[in-house]
Design an enzyme around this catalytic site. Structure first.
Site, PDB file in Angstrom:
ATOM      1  N   ASN A   9       0.873  -1.179   0.000  1.00  0.00           N
ATOM      2  CA  ASN A   9       0.000   0.000   0.000  1.00  0.00           C
ATOM      3  C   ASN A   9       0.909   1.227   0.000  1.00  0.00           C
ATOM      4  O   ASN A   9       1.482   1.576   1.021  1.00  0.00           O
ATOM      5  CB  ASN A   9      -0.894  -0.038   1.248  1.00  0.00           C
ATOM      6  CG  ASN A   9      -1.690   1.241   1.423  1.00  0.00           C
ATOM      7  OD1 ASN A   9      -1.786   2.056   0.508  1.00  0.00           O
ATOM      8  ND2 ASN A   9      -2.272   1.420   2.604  1.00  0.00           N
ATOM      9  N   TRP A  10       1.030   1.844  -1.168  1.00  0.00           N
ATOM     10  CA  TRP A  10       1.996   2.948  -1.302  1.00  0.00           C
ATOM     11  C   TRP A  10       1.470   4.247  -0.697  1.00  0.00           C
ATOM     12  O   TRP A  10       2.215   5.225  -0.590  1.00  0.00           O
ATOM     13  CB  TRP A  10       2.339   3.177  -2.776  1.00  0.00           C
ATOM     14  CG  TRP A  10       3.065   2.044  -3.440  1.00  0.00           C
ATOM     15  CD1 TRP A  10       3.384   0.817  -2.899  1.00  0.00           C
ATOM     16  CD2 TRP A  10       3.575   2.027  -4.777  1.00  0.00           C
ATOM     17  NE1 TRP A  10       4.052   0.048  -3.832  1.00  0.00           N
ATOM     18  CE2 TRP A  10       4.178   0.768  -4.986  1.00  0.00           C
ATOM     19  CE3 TRP A  10       3.573   2.947  -5.827  1.00  0.00           C
ATOM     20  CZ2 TRP A  10       4.783   0.415  -6.205  1.00  0.00           C
ATOM     21  CZ3 TRP A  10       4.167   2.594  -7.036  1.00  0.00           C
ATOM     22  CH2 TRP A  10       4.773   1.348  -7.216  1.00  0.00           C
ATOM     23  N   LYS A  11       0.197   4.279  -0.354  1.00  0.00           N
ATOM     24  CA  LYS A  11      -0.418   5.502   0.203  1.00  0.00           C
ATOM     25  C   LYS A  11      -0.151   6.680  -0.747  1.00  0.00           C
ATOM     26  O   LYS A  11      -0.151   6.487  -1.954  1.00  0.00           O
ATOM     27  CB  LYS A  11       0.091   5.741   1.623  1.00  0.00           C
ATOM     28  CG  LYS A  11      -0.079   4.487   2.488  1.00  0.00           C
ATOM     29  CD  LYS A  11       0.106   4.706   3.947  1.00  0.00           C
ATOM     30  CE  LYS A  11      -0.098   3.389   4.677  1.00  0.00           C
ATOM     31  NZ  LYS A  11      -0.048   3.516   6.123  1.00  0.00           N
ATOM     32  N   HIS A  94      -9.466   1.420   4.408  1.00  0.00           N
ATOM     33  CA  HIS A  94      -8.222   1.547   5.176  1.00  0.00           C
ATOM     34  C   HIS A  94      -8.463   2.485   6.366  1.00  0.00           C
ATOM     35  O   HIS A  94      -9.247   3.435   6.261  1.00  0.00           O
ATOM     36  CB  HIS A  94      -7.106   2.080   4.274  1.00  0.00           C
ATOM     37  CG  HIS A  94      -5.772   2.045   4.940  1.00  0.00           C
ATOM     38  ND1 HIS A  94      -5.359   3.034   5.813  1.00  0.00           N
ATOM     39  CD2 HIS A  94      -4.778   1.125   4.900  1.00  0.00           C
ATOM     40  CE1 HIS A  94      -4.154   2.716   6.265  1.00  0.00           C
ATOM     41  NE2 HIS A  94      -3.776   1.572   5.731  1.00  0.00           N
ATOM     42  N   GLU A  96      -6.855   4.870   7.506  1.00  0.00           N
ATOM     43  CA  GLU A  96      -6.639   6.300   7.213  1.00  0.00           C
ATOM     44  C   GLU A  96      -7.845   6.896   6.501  1.00  0.00           C
ATOM     45  O   GLU A  96      -8.170   8.074   6.685  1.00  0.00           O
ATOM     46  CB  GLU A  96      -5.346   6.475   6.390  1.00  0.00           C
ATOM     47  CG  GLU A  96      -4.119   6.286   7.265  1.00  0.00           C
ATOM     48  CD  GLU A  96      -2.911   5.697   6.553  1.00  0.00           C
ATOM     49  OE1 GLU A  96      -2.849   5.744   5.314  1.00  0.00           O
ATOM     50  OE2 GLU A  96      -2.026   5.162   7.254  1.00  0.00           O
ATOM     51  N   GLU A 166      -5.561  -4.815  10.367  1.00  0.00           N
ATOM     52  CA  GLU A 166      -4.513  -3.828  10.643  1.00  0.00           C
ATOM     53  C   GLU A 166      -4.845  -3.074  11.926  1.00  0.00           C
ATOM     54  O   GLU A 166      -5.655  -2.142  11.900  1.00  0.00           O
ATOM     55  CB  GLU A 166      -4.417  -2.821   9.496  1.00  0.00           C
ATOM     56  CG  GLU A 166      -4.099  -3.436   8.159  1.00  0.00           C
ATOM     57  CD  GLU A 166      -3.488  -2.406   7.208  1.00  0.00           C
ATOM     58  OE1 GLU A 166      -2.361  -2.637   6.773  1.00  0.00           O
ATOM     59  OE2 GLU A 166      -4.118  -1.382   6.937  1.00  0.00           O
ATOM     60  N   GLY A 232       2.865  -1.093   4.231  1.00  0.00           N
ATOM     61  CA  GLY A 232       2.925   0.324   3.881  1.00  0.00           C
ATOM     62  C   GLY A 232       4.360   0.757   3.636  1.00  0.00           C
ATOM     63  O   GLY A 232       4.932   0.531   2.565  1.00  0.00           O
ATOM     64  N   GLY A 233       4.966   1.370   4.653  1.00  0.00           N
ATOM     65  CA  GLY A 233       6.303   1.965   4.526  1.00  0.00           C
ATOM     66  C   GLY A 233       7.334   1.069   3.844  1.00  0.00           C
ATOM     67  O   GLY A 233       8.070   1.522   2.955  1.00  0.00           O
TER      68      GLY A 233
HETATM   69  P1  PGA Z   1       2.832   0.333   7.593  1.00  0.00           P
HETATM   70  O1  PGA Z   1       1.369   0.566   6.933  1.00  0.00           O
HETATM   71  O2  PGA Z   1       3.356  -0.963   7.025  1.00  0.00           O
HETATM   72  O3  PGA Z   1       3.641   1.527   7.160  1.00  0.00           O
HETATM   73  O4  PGA Z   1       2.638   0.254   9.067  1.00  0.00           O
HETATM   74  C1  PGA Z   1       0.485  -0.494   6.711  1.00  0.00           C
HETATM   75  C2  PGA Z   1      -0.807   0.012   6.114  1.00  0.00           C
HETATM   76  O5  PGA Z   1      -1.263   1.097   6.524  1.00  0.00           O
HETATM   77  O6  PGA Z   1      -1.407  -0.634   5.250  1.00  0.00           O
END
Ligand code: PGA
Length: 250
Positions: A9-11, A94, A96, A166, A232-233
């Protein structure tokens, strides 16, 4: 046997040329054939990611979609638009999006339905906040998100579904849930699905997400109910994402 699925998930990261470069690097670094690999760039980089992933096993997903197919919804993106670009998956709900963009279990449910109608498979995110966990409400909160978010699906849809558990407190914080904590909640999610849909849920894949790194993926994947990861990161850099995807080769 459920095939593991690891998705990045590149956000809100990467322009389309950066996306092209990252996917091209991943193509040569990913050596495993047993894991389904998905990258989820921002909308603006989807076309380039699909182009770069051509002739590889890397699939492309979006990070969100609206439930209507077209109309006066300024700024929104629909299922047919994503499908035509070549998206196989779409992340829905998600944390966020729930936190900053007002998404609820009801909007998640509409988006999940719309994804199936357009032939795109949803990766539905659920998870508790730190306050929920401290108040010992994890199962209650996650249970409600699953029941409400997936209401009305049929057995065939549930079979193809991907859920990402998550815990909100583990996202981007470096604080991973322990593998056994993650396993406990994920087994609970599968139990709820079983109540709702019966044995077909043996096929449903449930990922863990929240600070997944090359150093903790093997332990997570060793758990019986964890079928993959939403990253994510660590998905923003080719070597670390490839190391996660290649976890069983280490
Ligand atoms: P993270 O994010 O690996 O940076 O904790 C995961 C996500 O939000 O899908």
């Amino acid at each position: 046997m459920r095939q593991p699925i690891i998705a990045g998930n590149w956000k809100m990261h990467k322009t389309s040329s950066e996306a092209h470069q990252l996917v091209s690097q991943l193509k040569s670094l990913i050596t495993t054939s047993s894991v389904e690999v998905v990258v989820c760039p921002p909308f603006t980089a989807l076309a380039e990611a699909v182009k770069a992933a051509n002739q590889s096993k890397i699939l492309v997903g979006a990070q969100n979609m609206f439930w209507e197919e077209k109309g006066a919804y300024t700024g929104e993106i629909s299922g047919p638009m994503l499908k035509e670009l070549g998206c196989t998956y779409v992340i829905i709900g998600h944390s966020e999006r729930r936190q900053y963009f007002g998404e609820t279990d009801a909007t998640v449910n509409k988006k999940v339905m719309a994804a199936y109608q357009n032939g795109i498979l949803p990766i539905v995110c659920v998870g508790e906040t730190l306050a929920d966990r401290e108040e010992k409400k994890t199962m209650e909160v996650v249970g409600q998100q699953v029941r409400e978010g997936l209401k009305g699906l049929d057995a065939d849809q549930v079979k193809k579904l991907v859920i990402a558990y998550e815990p909100v407190w583990a996202i981007g914080t470096g604080q991973t849930a322990t593998a056994s904590d993650a396993q406990e909640v994920i087994a609970f999610i599968r139990e709820i699905l079983r109540e709702m849909y019966g044995d077909v849920v043996q096929n449903t894949r449930i990922q863990y997400g929240g600070s997944v790194k090359p150093g903790n993926i093997s332990e997570l994947m060793a758990q019986p109910d964890i079928d993959g990861a939403l990253v994510g990161g660590a998905s923003l850099e080719a070597n670390s994402f490839a190391a996660i995807v290649n976890y069983n080769k280490e």
